[in-house]
Design a protein around this motif. Structure first.
Motif, short mmCIF file in Angstrom:
data_model
loop_
_atom_site.label_atom_id
_atom_site.label_comp_id
_atom_site.label_asym_id
_atom_site.label_seq_id
_atom_site.Cartn_x
_atom_site.Cartn_y
_atom_site.Cartn_z
N GLY A 121 -7.04 -1.10 29.77
CA GLY A 121 -8.12 -1.95 30.29
C GLY A 121 -8.51 -1.61 31.72
O GLY A 121 -7.88 -0.77 32.38
N ARG A 138 -11.31 7.18 39.95
CA ARG A 138 -10.28 6.97 38.92
C ARG A 138 -9.51 5.72 39.31
O ARG A 138 -9.22 5.50 40.49
CB ARG A 138 -9.31 8.15 38.84
N LEU A 153 -14.94 12.44 36.41
CA LEU A 153 -16.34 12.83 36.26
C LEU A 153 -16.95 12.40 34.93
O LEU A 153 -18.18 12.34 34.78
CB LEU A 153 -16.48 14.36 36.38
P1 ADP Z 1 -11.33 10.37 34.01
O1 ADP Z 1 -11.08 9.80 32.66
O2 ADP Z 1 -11.39 11.84 34.00
O3 ADP Z 1 -10.45 9.83 35.04
P2 ADP Z 1 -13.82 8.98 33.83
O4 ADP Z 1 -15.02 9.08 34.68
O5 ADP Z 1 -14.00 9.25 32.39
O6 ADP Z 1 -12.77 9.93 34.46
O7 ADP Z 1 -13.24 7.52 34.01
C1 ADP Z 1 -13.12 6.98 35.29
C2 ADP Z 1 -12.00 5.96 35.32
O8 ADP Z 1 -12.34 4.83 34.54
C3 ADP Z 1 -10.74 6.48 34.72
O9 ADP Z 1 -9.98 7.15 35.66
C4 ADP Z 1 -10.06 5.23 34.25
O10 ADP Z 1 -9.34 4.65 35.29
C5 ADP Z 1 -11.21 4.32 33.90
N1 ADP Z 1 -11.45 4.29 32.44
C6 ADP Z 1 -12.42 4.92 31.78
N2 ADP Z 1 -12.40 4.62 30.46
C7 ADP Z 1 -11.37 3.77 30.30
C8 ADP Z 1 -10.82 3.09 29.17
N3 ADP Z 1 -11.31 3.25 27.93
N4 ADP Z 1 -9.77 2.28 29.38
C9 ADP Z 1 -9.28 2.11 30.62
N5 ADP Z 1 -9.74 2.72 31.72
C10 ADP Z 1 -10.79 3.54 31.57
#
Ligand code: ADP
Length: 460
Positions: free
Chosen positions: A395, A410, A424
Protein backbone atom coordinates in the motif's frame (compact mmCIF):
# COMPACT_ATOMS: atom_id res chain seq x y z
CA UNK A 1 7.30 49.67 -45.77
CA UNK A 2 8.17 48.75 -42.21
CA UNK A 3 6.25 51.38 -40.25
CA UNK A 4 6.22 51.58 -36.49
CA UNK A 5 2.99 50.80 -34.65
CA UNK A 6 2.38 54.42 -33.62
CA UNK A 7 2.97 55.54 -37.21
CA UNK A 8 0.48 52.97 -38.51
CA UNK A 9 -2.18 53.95 -35.98
CA UNK A 10 -1.68 57.68 -36.62
CA UNK A 11 -1.82 57.19 -40.40
CA UNK A 12 -4.92 55.02 -40.33
CA UNK A 13 -6.82 57.33 -37.97
CA UNK A 14 -5.77 60.39 -39.94
CA UNK A 15 -6.89 58.79 -43.20
CA UNK A 16 -10.29 57.95 -41.74
CA UNK A 17 -10.65 61.40 -40.17
CA UNK A 18 -9.54 63.02 -43.44
CA UNK A 19 -12.46 61.37 -45.20
CA UNK A 20 -14.90 62.38 -42.46
CA UNK A 21 -13.68 66.00 -42.42
CA UNK A 22 -13.86 66.10 -46.22
CA UNK A 23 -17.45 64.94 -46.02
CA UNK A 24 -18.31 67.46 -43.27
CA UNK A 25 -16.66 70.33 -45.19
CA UNK A 26 -18.48 69.25 -48.35
CA UNK A 27 -21.77 69.29 -46.48
CA UNK A 28 -21.01 72.71 -44.91
CA UNK A 29 -20.13 74.18 -48.32
CA UNK A 30 -23.20 72.59 -49.93
CA UNK A 31 -25.56 73.86 -47.22
CA UNK A 32 -24.15 77.41 -47.38
CA UNK A 33 -24.31 77.38 -51.20
CA UNK A 34 -27.93 76.22 -51.21
CA UNK A 35 -28.90 78.70 -48.48
CA UNK A 36 -27.38 81.60 -50.44
CA UNK A 37 -29.03 80.51 -53.68
CA UNK A 38 -32.30 80.01 -51.88
CA UNK A 39 -32.17 83.53 -50.39
CA UNK A 40 -31.50 85.15 -53.80
CA UNK A 41 -34.16 83.06 -55.51
CA UNK A 42 -36.64 84.03 -52.82
CA UNK A 43 -35.90 87.72 -53.49
CA UNK A 44 -36.26 87.20 -57.23
CA UNK A 45 -39.53 85.35 -56.69
CA UNK A 46 -40.87 88.13 -54.43
CA UNK A 47 -39.91 90.65 -57.06
CA UNK A 48 -41.55 88.80 -59.94
CA UNK A 49 -44.69 88.16 -57.87
CA UNK A 50 -44.85 91.85 -56.99
CA UNK A 51 -44.61 92.97 -60.60
CA UNK A 52 -46.68 90.22 -62.14
CA UNK A 53 -49.88 92.07 -61.27
CA UNK A 54 -48.56 95.58 -61.88
CA UNK A 55 -47.27 95.36 -65.42
CA UNK A 56 -49.38 94.51 -68.47
CA UNK A 57 -48.50 94.54 -72.12
CA UNK A 58 -51.40 95.68 -74.20
CA UNK A 59 -50.91 95.77 -77.99
CA UNK A 60 -47.16 96.03 -77.61
CA UNK A 61 -47.39 98.82 -75.01
CA UNK A 62 -46.47 98.64 -71.35
CA UNK A 63 -49.19 99.57 -68.89
CA UNK A 64 -48.62 99.92 -65.20
CA UNK A 65 -51.36 99.30 -62.68
CA UNK A 66 -49.81 101.92 -60.43
CA UNK A 67 -47.34 103.82 -62.53
CA UNK A 68 -46.54 106.29 -59.73
CA UNK A 69 -45.73 103.41 -57.39
CA UNK A 70 -43.55 101.76 -60.03
CA UNK A 71 -41.64 105.00 -60.54
CA UNK A 72 -41.23 105.56 -56.86
CA UNK A 73 -40.01 102.08 -56.27
CA UNK A 74 -36.54 100.84 -56.19
CA UNK A 75 -34.51 100.02 -59.29
CA UNK A 76 -33.90 103.65 -59.79
CA UNK A 77 -30.57 103.91 -58.10
CA UNK A 78 -27.66 101.58 -57.83
CA UNK A 79 -28.12 99.95 -54.44
CA UNK A 80 -25.63 97.72 -52.72
CA UNK A 81 -27.23 94.57 -53.94
CA UNK A 82 -29.66 95.79 -56.60
CA UNK A 83 -32.42 93.98 -58.41
CA UNK A 84 -32.45 94.56 -62.15
CA UNK A 85 -35.66 94.43 -64.12
CA UNK A 86 -36.27 94.45 -67.87
CA UNK A 87 -39.45 93.96 -69.91
CA UNK A 88 -39.08 92.34 -73.32
CA UNK A 89 -41.57 91.50 -76.05
CA UNK A 90 -42.16 87.99 -77.36
CA UNK A 91 -39.05 88.20 -79.58
CA UNK A 92 -36.93 89.34 -76.68
CA UNK A 93 -36.66 92.97 -77.78
CA UNK A 94 -36.27 95.31 -74.83
CA UNK A 95 -39.32 97.45 -74.07
CA UNK A 96 -38.37 98.95 -70.76
CA UNK A 97 -35.80 98.40 -68.04
CA UNK A 98 -35.01 99.56 -64.57
CA UNK A 99 -32.75 102.61 -64.43
CA UNK A 100 -30.16 100.83 -62.35
CA UNK A 101 -29.28 98.84 -65.48
CA UNK A 102 -27.94 102.09 -66.92
CA UNK A 103 -26.74 101.26 -70.46
CA UNK A 104 -26.82 97.50 -69.95
CA UNK A 105 -29.49 95.00 -70.88
CA UNK A 106 -30.55 91.73 -69.40
CA UNK A 107 -30.42 88.89 -71.90
CA UNK A 108 -33.57 87.02 -72.78
CA UNK A 109 -33.33 83.26 -72.85
CA UNK A 110 -36.35 81.85 -74.72
CA UNK A 111 -35.71 78.24 -73.58
CA UNK A 112 -35.94 79.35 -69.92
CA UNK A 113 -38.99 81.50 -70.46
CA UNK A 114 -41.64 79.21 -69.10
CA UNK A 115 -40.00 77.37 -66.21
CA UNK A 116 -40.05 80.33 -63.83
CA UNK A 117 -36.91 79.01 -62.16
CA UNK A 118 -33.85 81.10 -61.50
CA UNK A 119 -30.38 80.24 -62.84
CA UNK A 120 -26.91 81.68 -62.66
CA UNK A 121 -25.36 83.21 -65.74
CA UNK A 122 -22.42 85.33 -66.78
CA UNK A 123 -23.18 88.78 -68.07
CA UNK A 124 -19.92 90.15 -69.27
CA UNK A 125 -17.57 90.05 -66.32
CA UNK A 126 -20.41 89.87 -63.80
CA UNK A 127 -22.31 86.92 -62.50
CA UNK A 128 -26.08 87.22 -62.22
CA UNK A 129 -28.92 85.14 -60.95
CA UNK A 130 -31.89 85.64 -63.26
CA UNK A 131 -35.57 84.69 -63.39
CA UNK A 132 -38.01 85.15 -66.29
CA UNK A 133 -41.79 85.06 -66.26
CA UNK A 134 -44.24 85.56 -69.13
CA UNK A 135 -46.53 88.62 -69.03
CA UNK A 136 -50.07 87.54 -69.84
CA UNK A 137 -52.83 89.76 -71.04
CA UNK A 138 -56.31 88.21 -71.29
CA UNK A 139 -54.91 84.77 -71.49
CA UNK A 140 -52.38 85.59 -74.21
CA UNK A 141 -48.64 85.88 -73.75
CA UNK A 142 -47.52 89.40 -74.59
CA UNK A 143 -43.93 89.52 -73.44
CA UNK A 144 -41.60 88.65 -70.59
CA UNK A 145 -40.47 90.13 -67.34
CA UNK A 146 -36.78 89.52 -66.64
CA UNK A 147 -35.65 89.93 -63.05
CA UNK A 148 -31.99 89.51 -62.05
CA UNK A 149 -29.83 89.99 -59.04
CA UNK A 150 -26.09 90.21 -58.79
CA UNK A 151 -24.37 87.00 -57.71
CA UNK A 152 -21.10 88.74 -56.97
CA UNK A 153 -21.38 89.01 -53.19
CA UNK A 154 -22.64 85.45 -52.61
CA UNK A 155 -19.95 84.22 -54.99
CA UNK A 156 -17.32 86.07 -52.95
CA UNK A 157 -18.74 84.69 -49.72
CA UNK A 158 -18.72 81.18 -51.17
CA UNK A 159 -15.19 81.44 -52.51
CA UNK A 160 -14.01 82.85 -49.16
CA UNK A 161 -15.65 79.90 -47.42
CA UNK A 162 -14.04 77.49 -49.88
CA UNK A 163 -10.58 78.99 -49.41
CA UNK A 164 -10.98 78.88 -45.62
CA UNK A 165 -12.05 75.26 -45.72
CA UNK A 166 -9.24 74.32 -48.12
CA UNK A 167 -6.71 76.02 -45.87
CA UNK A 168 -8.15 74.48 -42.72
CA UNK A 169 -8.24 70.99 -44.22
CA UNK A 170 -4.45 70.31 -44.36
CA UNK A 171 -3.88 72.26 -41.13
CA UNK A 172 -6.42 70.14 -39.25
CA UNK A 173 -5.01 66.94 -40.77
CA UNK A 174 -1.40 67.74 -39.96
CA UNK A 175 -2.19 68.71 -36.36
CA UNK A 176 -4.45 65.64 -36.04
CA UNK A 177 -1.69 63.35 -37.38
CA UNK A 178 0.88 64.79 -34.97
CA UNK A 179 -1.52 64.60 -32.00
CA UNK A 180 -2.48 61.03 -32.80
CA UNK A 181 1.14 60.03 -33.26
CA UNK A 182 1.97 61.53 -29.90
CA UNK A 183 -0.94 59.77 -28.17
CA UNK A 184 -0.23 56.46 -29.94
CA UNK A 185 3.38 56.82 -28.79
CA UNK A 186 2.22 57.50 -25.23
CA UNK A 187 -0.16 54.54 -25.20
CA UNK A 188 2.50 52.07 -26.39
CA UNK A 189 5.03 53.24 -23.79
CA UNK A 190 3.96 50.45 -21.38
CA UNK A 191 4.39 47.89 -24.19
CA UNK A 192 7.90 49.22 -24.81
CA UNK A 193 8.66 48.78 -21.13
CA UNK A 194 7.34 45.20 -21.29
CA UNK A 195 9.51 44.45 -24.36
CA UNK A 196 12.57 45.97 -22.70
CA UNK A 197 12.06 43.98 -19.51
CA UNK A 198 11.19 40.76 -21.35
CA UNK A 199 14.39 41.11 -23.41
CA UNK A 200 16.42 41.31 -20.20
CA UNK A 201 14.99 38.06 -18.83
CA UNK A 202 17.14 35.06 -19.63
CA UNK A 203 17.60 31.60 -18.16
CA UNK A 204 19.81 33.04 -15.42
CA UNK A 205 17.24 35.54 -14.10
CA UNK A 206 14.05 33.66 -14.92
CA UNK A 207 12.73 34.49 -11.44
CA UNK A 208 12.36 38.16 -12.40
CA UNK A 209 8.95 39.43 -13.50
CA UNK A 210 7.58 42.33 -15.50
CA UNK A 211 6.33 44.94 -13.00
CA UNK A 212 2.53 44.64 -12.93
CA UNK A 213 0.43 47.67 -13.87
CA UNK A 214 -2.27 49.02 -11.59
CA UNK A 215 -4.99 48.94 -14.23
CA UNK A 216 -6.60 45.71 -15.32
CA UNK A 217 -6.67 46.77 -18.96
CA UNK A 218 -5.20 44.92 -21.95
CA UNK A 219 -1.67 45.97 -20.93
CA UNK A 220 -2.30 44.62 -17.42
CA UNK A 221 -3.60 41.37 -18.89
CA UNK A 222 -0.60 41.12 -21.23
CA UNK A 223 1.74 41.64 -18.26
CA UNK A 224 -0.09 38.96 -16.27
CA UNK A 225 0.03 36.55 -19.22
CA UNK A 226 3.77 37.04 -19.75
CA UNK A 227 4.43 36.73 -16.01
CA UNK A 228 2.32 33.56 -15.93
CA UNK A 229 4.28 32.18 -18.87
CA UNK A 230 7.56 33.03 -17.12
CA UNK A 231 6.38 31.25 -13.94
CA UNK A 232 5.47 28.16 -15.93
CA UNK A 233 8.82 28.27 -17.74
CA UNK A 234 10.63 28.67 -14.43
CA UNK A 235 8.77 25.72 -12.95
CA UNK A 236 9.48 23.60 -16.03
CA UNK A 237 13.15 24.53 -15.91
CA UNK A 238 13.33 23.68 -12.20
CA UNK A 239 11.66 20.32 -12.87
CA UNK A 240 14.08 19.74 -15.71
CA UNK A 241 17.07 20.54 -13.45
CA UNK A 242 15.68 18.34 -10.70
CA UNK A 243 15.12 15.57 -13.22
CA UNK A 244 18.65 15.78 -14.60
CA UNK A 245 20.19 15.78 -11.14
CA UNK A 246 17.98 12.86 -10.05
CA UNK A 247 18.81 10.94 -13.22
CA UNK A 248 22.56 11.43 -12.78
CA UNK A 249 22.26 10.48 -9.13
CA UNK A 250 20.38 7.28 -10.02
CA UNK A 251 22.99 6.35 -12.62
CA UNK A 252 25.91 7.28 -10.39
CA UNK A 253 24.95 4.81 -7.66
CA UNK A 254 25.15 1.60 -9.76
CA UNK A 255 28.20 3.03 -11.54
CA UNK A 256 29.94 3.56 -8.18
CA UNK A 257 29.02 0.03 -7.14
CA UNK A 258 30.43 -1.28 -10.44
CA UNK A 259 33.62 0.69 -10.06
CA UNK A 260 34.05 -0.45 -6.41
CA UNK A 261 33.53 -4.09 -7.35
CA UNK A 262 36.05 -3.91 -10.20
CA UNK A 263 38.63 -2.07 -8.07
CA UNK A 264 38.36 -4.71 -5.36
CA UNK A 265 38.69 -7.38 -8.03
CA UNK A 266 41.99 -6.14 -9.52
CA UNK A 267 43.69 -5.49 -6.20
CA UNK A 268 44.97 -9.10 -6.02
CA UNK A 269 44.51 -12.46 -7.69
CA UNK A 270 41.16 -14.16 -6.83
CA UNK A 271 39.77 -17.61 -7.00
CA UNK A 272 37.48 -18.39 -9.97
CA UNK A 273 34.50 -18.52 -7.56
CA UNK A 274 35.35 -15.04 -6.22
CA UNK A 275 35.68 -13.73 -9.77
CA UNK A 276 32.33 -15.20 -10.67
CA UNK A 277 30.66 -13.64 -7.62
CA UNK A 278 32.07 -10.16 -8.31
CA UNK A 279 31.23 -10.38 -12.02
CA UNK A 280 27.65 -11.33 -11.10
CA UNK A 281 27.49 -8.24 -8.84
CA UNK A 282 28.85 -6.07 -11.65
CA UNK A 283 26.29 -7.47 -14.09
CA UNK A 284 23.52 -6.59 -11.63
CA UNK A 285 24.74 -2.97 -11.53
CA UNK A 286 24.87 -2.93 -15.32
CA UNK A 287 21.32 -4.35 -15.46
CA UNK A 288 20.14 -1.65 -13.09
CA UNK A 289 21.73 1.08 -15.22
CA UNK A 290 20.29 -0.47 -18.39
CA UNK A 291 16.84 -0.50 -16.80
CA UNK A 292 17.15 3.16 -15.77
CA UNK A 293 18.41 4.19 -19.22
CA UNK A 294 15.59 2.28 -20.91
CA UNK A 295 13.05 4.02 -18.71
CA UNK A 296 14.63 7.42 -19.35
CA UNK A 297 14.42 6.69 -23.06
CA UNK A 298 10.77 5.67 -22.66
CA UNK A 299 10.06 8.93 -20.85
CA UNK A 300 11.89 10.95 -23.51
CA UNK A 301 9.90 9.16 -26.22
CA UNK A 302 6.57 10.08 -24.60
CA UNK A 303 7.80 13.68 -24.44
CA UNK A 304 8.45 13.60 -28.18
CA UNK A 305 4.78 12.82 -28.72
CA UNK A 306 5.50 9.46 -30.39
CA UNK A 307 2.55 7.86 -28.63
CA UNK A 308 0.01 10.25 -30.09
CA UNK A 309 -1.29 8.07 -32.93
CA UNK A 310 -4.61 6.54 -31.87
CA UNK A 311 -6.32 3.33 -32.96
CA UNK A 312 -9.34 1.30 -31.82
CA UNK A 313 -8.29 -1.15 -29.10
CA UNK A 314 -10.60 -3.88 -27.81
CA UNK A 315 -10.03 -3.88 -24.05
CA UNK A 316 -11.07 -7.43 -23.11
CA UNK A 317 -8.75 -9.20 -25.60
CA UNK A 318 -6.00 -6.69 -24.91
CA UNK A 319 -6.09 -7.15 -21.10
CA UNK A 320 -6.40 -10.94 -21.32
CA UNK A 321 -3.22 -11.04 -23.43
CA UNK A 322 -1.25 -8.85 -21.03
CA UNK A 323 -2.41 -10.83 -17.99
CA UNK A 324 -1.21 -14.06 -19.68
CA UNK A 325 2.12 -12.54 -20.74
CA UNK A 326 2.89 -11.21 -17.25
CA UNK A 327 1.82 -14.47 -15.60
CA UNK A 328 4.40 -16.28 -17.75
CA UNK A 329 7.17 -13.69 -17.40
CA UNK A 330 6.91 -12.94 -13.68
CA UNK A 331 6.00 -16.31 -12.34
CA UNK A 332 3.02 -14.74 -10.52
CA UNK A 333 -0.60 -15.29 -11.37
CA UNK A 334 -2.23 -12.16 -12.80
CA UNK A 335 -5.97 -12.80 -12.62
CA UNK A 336 -8.10 -11.27 -15.34
CA UNK A 337 -11.66 -10.20 -14.49
CA UNK A 338 -14.25 -8.37 -16.51
CA UNK A 339 -17.58 -6.91 -15.41
CA UNK A 340 -18.54 -6.64 -19.05
CA UNK A 341 -18.91 -9.44 -21.57
CA UNK A 342 -19.48 -7.47 -24.78
CA UNK A 343 -16.31 -6.20 -26.51
CA UNK A 344 -15.29 -2.68 -25.45
CA UNK A 345 -13.54 -0.61 -28.10
CA UNK A 346 -11.62 2.48 -27.02
CA UNK A 347 -9.60 4.94 -29.14
CA UNK A 348 -6.01 4.96 -27.88
CA UNK A 349 -2.44 4.13 -28.77
CA UNK A 350 -2.00 0.41 -28.14
CA UNK A 351 1.75 0.63 -27.45
CA UNK A 352 1.22 3.36 -24.85
CA UNK A 353 -1.64 1.51 -23.20
CA UNK A 354 0.49 -1.64 -23.05
CA UNK A 355 3.28 0.30 -21.34
CA UNK A 356 0.80 1.83 -18.84
CA UNK A 357 -0.81 -1.48 -17.87
CA UNK A 358 2.52 -3.36 -17.79
CA UNK A 359 4.06 -0.75 -15.46
CA UNK A 360 1.07 -0.88 -13.10
CA UNK A 361 1.06 -4.70 -13.09
CA UNK A 362 4.82 -4.89 -12.52
CA UNK A 363 4.43 -2.55 -9.52
CA UNK A 364 1.49 -4.58 -8.19
CA UNK A 365 3.67 -7.70 -8.40
CA UNK A 366 6.74 -5.95 -6.95
CA UNK A 367 4.97 -4.38 -3.99
CA UNK A 368 2.89 -7.38 -2.88
CA UNK A 369 3.87 -10.74 -1.44
CA UNK A 370 3.83 -13.96 -3.46
CA UNK A 371 0.71 -15.51 -2.00
CA UNK A 372 -1.59 -12.53 -2.67
CA UNK A 373 -3.80 -11.79 -5.67
CA UNK A 374 -2.88 -9.41 -8.48
CA UNK A 375 -6.01 -8.61 -10.48
CA UNK A 376 -6.40 -6.94 -13.86
CA UNK A 377 -10.03 -5.90 -14.09
CA UNK A 378 -12.23 -4.23 -16.68
CA UNK A 379 -15.27 -2.28 -15.53
CA UNK A 380 -17.75 0.03 -17.18
CA UNK A 381 -18.38 3.03 -14.92
CA UNK A 382 -20.42 6.22 -15.36
CA UNK A 383 -17.25 8.12 -16.25
CA UNK A 384 -16.38 5.57 -19.00
CA UNK A 385 -14.58 2.25 -19.44
CA UNK A 386 -11.98 1.54 -16.73
CA UNK A 387 -8.96 -0.75 -16.45
CA UNK A 388 -8.11 -1.49 -12.81
CA UNK A 389 -4.89 -2.99 -11.44
CA UNK A 390 -5.59 -4.31 -7.94
CA UNK A 391 -3.10 -5.73 -5.44
CA UNK A 392 -3.10 -6.69 -1.78
CA UNK A 393 0.41 -5.44 -1.17
CA UNK A 394 2.19 -2.90 1.05
CA UNK A 395 0.00 0.00 0.00
CA UNK A 396 0.87 3.69 -0.21
CA UNK A 397 0.54 6.14 2.68
CA UNK A 398 -1.96 8.98 2.06
CA UNK A 399 0.72 11.71 2.16
CA UNK A 400 2.72 9.89 -0.55
CA UNK A 401 -0.21 9.42 -2.92
CA UNK A 402 0.42 12.75 -4.65
CA UNK A 403 4.18 12.15 -4.94
CA UNK A 404 4.34 8.68 -6.45
CA UNK A 405 3.90 10.04 -10.01
CA UNK A 406 6.94 12.38 -9.68
CA UNK A 407 10.06 11.19 -11.52
CA UNK A 408 12.49 9.26 -9.28
CA UNK A 409 10.17 9.36 -6.28
CA UNK A 410 10.15 6.10 -4.30
CA UNK A 411 8.47 5.39 -0.99
CA UNK A 412 10.93 4.93 1.88
CA UNK A 413 9.58 1.43 2.47
CA UNK A 414 10.39 0.48 -1.14
CA UNK A 415 13.97 1.70 -0.84
CA UNK A 416 14.45 0.10 2.57
CA UNK A 417 13.05 -3.25 1.44
CA UNK A 418 15.63 -3.21 -1.39
CA UNK A 419 12.81 -3.68 -3.93
CA UNK A 420 14.47 -2.87 -7.27
CA UNK A 421 13.19 0.21 -9.06
CA UNK A 422 14.13 3.67 -10.24
CA UNK A 423 11.02 5.70 -9.45
CA UNK A 424 10.43 6.37 -13.13
CA UNK A 425 7.66 3.83 -13.88
CA UNK A 426 4.70 5.90 -12.64
CA UNK A 427 6.15 9.12 -14.11
CA UNK A 428 6.08 7.38 -17.51
CA UNK A 429 2.55 6.13 -16.81
CA UNK A 430 1.38 9.65 -15.93
CA UNK A 431 2.91 11.15 -19.10
CA UNK A 432 1.34 8.47 -21.31
CA UNK A 433 -2.05 8.83 -19.63
CA UNK A 434 -2.04 12.60 -20.11
CA UNK A 435 -0.93 12.32 -23.71
CA UNK A 436 -3.66 9.81 -24.49
CA UNK A 437 -6.36 12.04 -22.99
CA UNK A 438 -7.03 9.42 -20.27
CA UNK A 439 -7.27 9.73 -16.48
CA UNK A 440 -5.58 7.81 -13.72
CA UNK A 441 -6.68 7.53 -10.08
CA UNK A 442 -5.26 5.58 -7.16
CA UNK A 443 -6.84 4.31 -3.96
CA UNK A 444 -4.59 2.70 -1.39
CA UNK A 445 -4.42 1.69 2.24
CA UNK A 446 -1.13 0.93 3.98
CA UNK A 447 -0.70 -2.80 4.51
CA UNK A 448 -3.91 -3.61 2.63
CA UNK A 449 -3.16 -2.92 -0.99
CA UNK A 450 -3.73 -0.49 -3.85
CA UNK A 451 -6.05 -0.04 -6.79
CA UNK A 452 -4.88 1.97 -9.82
CA UNK A 453 -7.70 2.88 -12.27
CA UNK A 454 -7.11 4.03 -15.84
CA UNK A 455 -10.28 5.73 -17.07
CA UNK A 456 -11.19 6.11 -20.75
CA UNK A 457 -13.41 9.11 -21.41
CA UNK A 458 -16.90 8.51 -22.79
CA UNK A 459 -17.16 9.01 -26.54
CA UNK A 460 -18.87 12.29 -27.37
P1 ADP B 1 9.60 2.18 -8.90
O1 ADP B 1 8.58 1.10 -8.82
O2 ADP B 1 10.65 1.89 -9.90
O3 ADP B 1 10.12 2.58 -7.60
P2 ADP B 1 7.42 3.81 -9.76
O4 ADP B 1 7.41 5.15 -10.34
O5 ADP B 1 6.77 2.74 -10.54
O6 ADP B 1 8.90 3.47 -9.44
O7 ADP B 1 6.69 3.91 -8.35
C1 ADP B 1 7.02 4.95 -7.48
C2 ADP B 1 6.78 4.53 -6.05
O8 ADP B 1 5.39 4.37 -5.82
C3 ADP B 1 7.38 3.20 -5.74
O9 ADP B 1 8.70 3.34 -5.33
C4 ADP B 1 6.51 2.70 -4.62
O10 ADP B 1 6.94 3.20 -3.40
C5 ADP B 1 5.16 3.30 -4.93
N1 ADP B 1 4.26 2.32 -5.58
C6 ADP B 1 3.96 2.24 -6.87
N2 ADP B 1 3.06 1.27 -7.11
C7 ADP B 1 2.79 0.72 -5.92
C8 ADP B 1 1.94 -0.35 -5.49
N3 ADP B 1 1.19 -1.06 -6.35
N4 ADP B 1 1.91 -0.63 -4.18
C9 ADP B 1 2.65 0.08 -3.31
N5 ADP B 1 3.47 1.07 -3.64
C10 ADP B 1 3.54 1.41 -4.94
Amino acid sequence: MNLSYKERIARRLTAVTALIILLVFGIIYGVVYLTVIHAIDRDLKLETDKHRNQIFLVDGEIRFAHKDEWEEQEHTQLQINPIFIEIVDLEGNSMDRSPNLQNNHLSFYPDRAVSGEAWTLKAGSRELRQMQIPLINQGAKEGYLLVAKSFEDPRNTLSNLRSTLLLLYPLILISLFLTMRYHADQSIQPIRRIIQKANQITQSNLNERIPPTELNDEIGQLTDSINGLLSRLEQALLREKQFTSDASHELRTPLAVLRGTLEVLIRKMRTPAEYEGKIQESLKSIDRMTAIINQLLALARTENGISQIKEEVELITFCEEIADELTQQKDRKVRFESEVSAPIFVPCNEKSLRMIVQNLLENAIKYSSTGTDVILKIANQDAGAVIQVIDQGVGISPENLSKIFDPFYRQKSAVESMIPGSGLGLAIVKKLVEEGGLKITVESALGKGSTFSVIFPLRS
